[in-house]
Structures are given as structure tokens and as C-alpha cells.
Scaffold this active site. Structure first.
Site, PDB file in Angstrom:
ATOM      1  N   SER A   1      -9.648   1.835   2.877  1.00 39.91           N
ATOM      2  CA  SER A   1      -8.785   2.601   1.990  1.00 39.91           C
ATOM      3  C   SER A   1      -7.736   1.745   1.265  1.00 39.91           C
ATOM      4  O   SER A   1      -7.072   2.206   0.361  1.00 39.91           O
ATOM      5  CB  SER A   1      -8.068   3.687   2.793  1.00 39.91           C
TER       6      SER A   1
ATOM      7  N   SER B   1      -9.980  -0.573   7.061  1.00 37.86           N
ATOM      8  CA  SER B   1      -9.387  -0.385   5.734  1.00 37.86           C
ATOM      9  C   SER B   1      -8.669  -1.594   5.142  1.00 37.86           C
ATOM     10  O   SER B   1      -8.252  -1.552   3.992  1.00 37.86           O
ATOM     11  CB  SER B   1      -8.421   0.801   5.746  1.00 37.86           C
TER      12      SER B   1
ATOM     13  N   LYS C   1       0.845  -1.198   0.000  1.00 38.91           N
ATOM     14  CA  LYS C   1       0.000   0.000   0.000  1.00 38.91           C
ATOM     15  C   LYS C   1       0.882   1.250   0.000  1.00 38.91           C
ATOM     16  O   LYS C   1       1.925   1.271   0.669  1.00 38.91           O
ATOM     17  CB  LYS C   1      -0.898  -0.028   1.246  1.00 38.91           C
TER      18      LYS C   1
END
Length: 478
Positions: A154, A178, A79
Site C-alpha cells: 500500500s 506494503s 506516507k
């Protein structure tokens, strides 16, 4: 052989038996990314040079006949709020569009030591603020199961990359759901570890008392393998910890499972409920005892979360001001800056997105003189009550099981203009972060072509038990 569907174990065995080399495996994934990612947009950048250099080292090791670990030569995605030295790290924001990481996060150091191959950095909601990956300044990621729908957020880029076969596993971060919510929407396995079980050193802070790094993978076994590689106390993160006692999980036939009545109430899609309860029923058939429990303060969790998280955001994001970090309005000739305050205001106004600005303002207001007691302090008191609810529940049951989200993945654009509706997609995940407990999301079926996830929550540092229960369910669903 389709290399895109490999698990960690399958990749390891194939490398061991020389069915392909680590370099060939990495190249196959880069080909897959070139072929598929234009429509999915899971990656923000790829690190091909670094990956092929590391793969060549693994190949040399295998050629020597040396012992090599389970993660060596296995390609993964990271990420884009986790620092990988030398690679761009944008956190999905315009303010960091040209920022390159000066050092490795602890989790990256551990994965490098384990011989992992880094394919690139994945898309995310700006500074991890969002539930759909639509808040990325670089454009939304699409759900591989239905390109008109969101992958969740996210960590949507990481979940979509795993689901689309664009990496074997990925790392994400989870502040209020997330990792788990995108795992559910994309039909992969995702773990939010116990707060402190994994070092946060080198992850861009959003809300420091809630953030946690964890793995997303195709199977429960893969998720456990990655977690075992990245967990542990770190001198660079004062909040990191190791379990103080050896946790001995009960066997499945002695397991007590709690179903919180608040999570199976109005607002939950009946089809989601049916699949979730069906999966839990499989454990009951193995002798596990299922009982209804109550987490009475969960209904206040979302409201408290948006005060505590926003307050911490307002403090943590103060550094992105065009002077200390980030793009500066000084370099933009179209913006007028007469003094330092102008630089701060125009840099933040120009380069931070709407959702980030909204949360900074909400947090600054909650912490301001005259409102601190009414909002922030009260929210912290309710947070203590939420933690107490979980503690009392775990005195009676071993694990708590719930849906991950009230619905399956929603359409791109459906909720982006209504922040409150968007926030409600995290209603089942947020309380877990407030309590600092570990929780895993795993796929338990589909409604049409859209995956549905089950959430398994345990007491602090009970990841072993969570994996054990999840593995039993996964085996029975197969």
C-alpha cells in the site's frame, strides 16, 4: 548537477561544501514534483511552507559553521497514514478527506530532531489495504518505470516518489508487505523492521499486531541511515522494544543463507527466479554457504493473514463512524439520518471504500460468536506454527533469501476486480509479518524496464546483518 538523484550522503556532503543551500535543495524537489507528479501522482499533498521554514533553519546552522547531522536539510516524503502535525492525513480515504493531524507521530518527532525536511504526504491504498495503490480514493499512483503499471502497495506513493526522484527517501508502513512489494516494483530499497523496533505511535492502526513503519530509499546505506534515526523504544508504544543483547553479525564469508523451497515453486516467474538466484550467487562467491531449507507452514500464511488482519481491521476501524472520527452523513443533506445508528451506517457506507468494507465485514464475521474458534483462534494457532518455522530455520542459517513478489509490476486495472489474485501478490511477504521478523527488499536487476526485488529476512533485531548482506550484494551488482 541533477539534484533528483542524490543519496542522503551526497546531499549532506553538498550542503556541507555549500554547493547549494537546504532551501535551494527543497525548492528543486518542489519544482520536480510540480513537473513530474501530475503523471505519477505519488503525492496527495505538499507541505511547502513547513519545508522552506525548516530548510531556512538548516541554512542558518550551516552559515554559523555549526555541526549538522546526516539527515539535516535532506528532503523526504511521508506516507499519508503517519501523522505530521498540522498537515492533512487522509490515509487515502474519503472519510478522512479533511482531517488534519493534531500531533506528530514518534517517527516524525525523531526525524524533526534529526533536521529532516518534509516535502509532503504520499498516496496509498485506503487505510493501507491493498497491493497496488489503486484503492486510494484520490486515484492510483503510477509506476515511474512504466506509467501503465502499478507501483505496488500500500506504500506505492512513497516508493514511486523515491524512484521518480521526487524525494531523497520516504517513510512507509508494512502490514503484509506494503513497504517491500512497492520497493520491489519500483526498484528501490525498503525495510520492514522487526515488529517493535520502530514506534507505531501516530500511525493510523490497520492491524496492530502486524503494522510496522520503515524507510524506503535509493540505496542500502540510505535505508540504514533512516532506520537508525527512527528506531528505538518509545514510552508511548507499549509494543515497541529495544534488542536485549548486542547482536554480532557474522562476516560474509561465514554467512549461512537459506533458500526456502516453498518460495521457489510453481507460480514464480522464471525470469524473476533467475535474477534473485543470480544475486544470491554473488554472496556465495564471497564464501557464503547457500542451502535449501523448508518453511512448511508458509503455504497457510496468506489465508491466516486475511483472517487475523481483517479481524484487527474490524476493531481498529470502528472509530471511523462519523461521530468519533471522520466525515459524517449528518453534514450530507442528501442522506437521511433519523437516529444514531443511521449516522453510523450511512457515514461508513458512504465514505469507506469497497476494499475497506470487505475487510471489515470479513473480520467482523471471523470474530463473531460461533465462528471465533473456527477462524480467528485457528488462524492464531497457525501463526504460532509459522513463527516456529522461522525460529527453527534461523537455528540452522543466518539469513533467509527469497523473491519479494512472484512477478514484476502488473498493469493498472489488471487485478483490481479479483481480490484473491491481488492478495496473492503478497504471498512471499506476509509470512514475515506473521513472524514479526525484519526483512529488506532491494533491486537486483530488471526484466525489460521493470525492476525485480530480492527479499532478505533475518531473525528478530538482526537488521545490522541484513544491511551488511544487502550492502555486499549492492556493491557487487554495481
Amino acid at each position: 548537477m541533477d539534484l533528483s538523484n542524490l543519496t542522503i550522503k551526497q546531499a549532506h556532503e553538498s550542503l556541507k561544501t555549500k554547493q547549494f543551500s537546504a532551501t535551494e535543495l527543497a525548492r528543486a524537489y518542489f519544482d520536480r514534483i510540480k513537473d513530474k507528479d501530475e503523471e505519477i501522482h505519488a503525492y496527495l499533498s505538499v507541505t511547502e511552507k513547513l519545508a522552506l521554514e525548516e530548510a531556512a533553519k538548516v541554512d542558518a546552522k550551516i552559515a554559523d559553521g555549526s555541526e549538522f547531522g546526516l539527515l539535516e536539510g535532506v528532503p523526504c516524503a511521508i506516507k499519508d497514514n503517519i501523522l505530521l502535525e498540522g498537515a492533512k492525513c487522509t490515509a487515502g480515504s474519503k472519510i478522512l478527506a479533511n482531517y488534519a493531524a493534531p500531533y506528530d507521530a514518534t517517527v516524525i518527532r525523531k526525524l524533526k530532531k534529526a533536521g529532516a525536511i518534509f516535502l509532503g504526504k504520499t498516496n496509498m491504498d485506503e487505510f493501507a489495504m491493498g497491493s497496488s495503490t489503486e484503492n486510494s480514493v484520490f486515484g492510483p499512483t503510477k509506476n515511474p518505470h512504466d506509467l501503465e503499471r502499478v507501483p505496488g502497495g500500500s506504500s506505492g506513493g512513497s516508493a514511486a516518489a523515491v524512484a521518480a526522484g521526487e524525494c531523497v527517501y520516504a517513510l512507509g508502513s508494512d502490514t503484509g508487505g506494503s513497504i517491500r512489494q512497492p520497493a520491489s516494483f519500483c526498484g528501490v530499497v525498503g525495510l520492514k523492521p522487526t515488529y517493535g523496533a520502530v514506534s507505531r505511535y501516530g500511525v493510523m492502526a490497520m492491524a496492530s499486531s502486524l503494522d510496522q513503519i520503515g524507510p524506503l530509499a535509493k540505496t542500502v546505506e540510505d535505508c540504514k541511515t533512516v532506520f537508525d534515526a527512527i528506531k528505538g523504544k518509545d514510552a508511548r508504544d507499549a509494543t515497541s522494544a529495544s534488542p536485549t543483547t548486542d547482536y554480532r553479525p557474522p562476516t560474509t564469508d561465514k554467512l549461512k543463507i537459506g533458500l526456502p523451497e516453498e518460495y521457489f515453486a510453481k507460480g514464480l516467474d522464471p525470469e524473476v527466479e533467475k535474477l534473485v538466484k543470480g544475486a544470491i550467487g554473488k554472496l556465495a562467491k564471497q564464501g557464503a554457504r547457500v542451502e535449501e531449507i523448508s518453511l512448511p507452514h508458509s503455504e497457510y500464511a496468506l489465508a491466516c493473514y486475511y483472517i487475523i488482519m481483517a479481524s484487527e481491521v474490524s476493531a481498529n476501524l470502528a472509530r471511523f463512524d462519523g461521530i468519533k472520527y471522520g466525515e459524517s452523513s449528518i453534514n450530507n443533506k442528501q442522506l437521511t439520518t433519523n437516529n444514531l445508528l443511521d449516522v453510523y451506517l450511512t457515514s461508513r457506507g458512504q465514505y469507506l471504500g469497497a476494499e475497506v468494507r470487505r475487510r471489515i465485514m470479513l473480520g467482523t464475521y471471523s470474530l463473531s460468536s460461533g465462528y471465533y474458534d473456527a477462524y480467528y483462534l485457528r488462524a492464531q494457532k497457525v501463526r504460532a506454527k509459522i513463527s516456529q518455522d522461522f525460529k527453527q530455520a534461523f537455528a540452522k542459517v543466518d539469513l533467509i533469501m527469497t523473491p519479494v513478489a512472484p512477478t514484476t509490476a502488473f498493469k493498472i486495472g489488471e487485478k483490481i476486480d479479483d481480490p484473491v489474485t491481488m492478495y496473492l501478490s503478497d504471498i512471499y511477504t506476509v509470512p514475515v509479518n506473521m513472524a514479526g521478523a525484519p526483512a529488506l527488499a532491494m533491486p537486483v536487476g530488471k526484466i525489460g524496464k521493470l525492476p525485480v526485488g530480492l527479499q532478505i529476512i533475518g531473525p528478530h533485531f538482526s537488521e545490522e546483518l541484513i544491511f551488511q548482506a544487502a550492502q555486499t550484494i549492492e556493491d557487487m551488482l554495481e
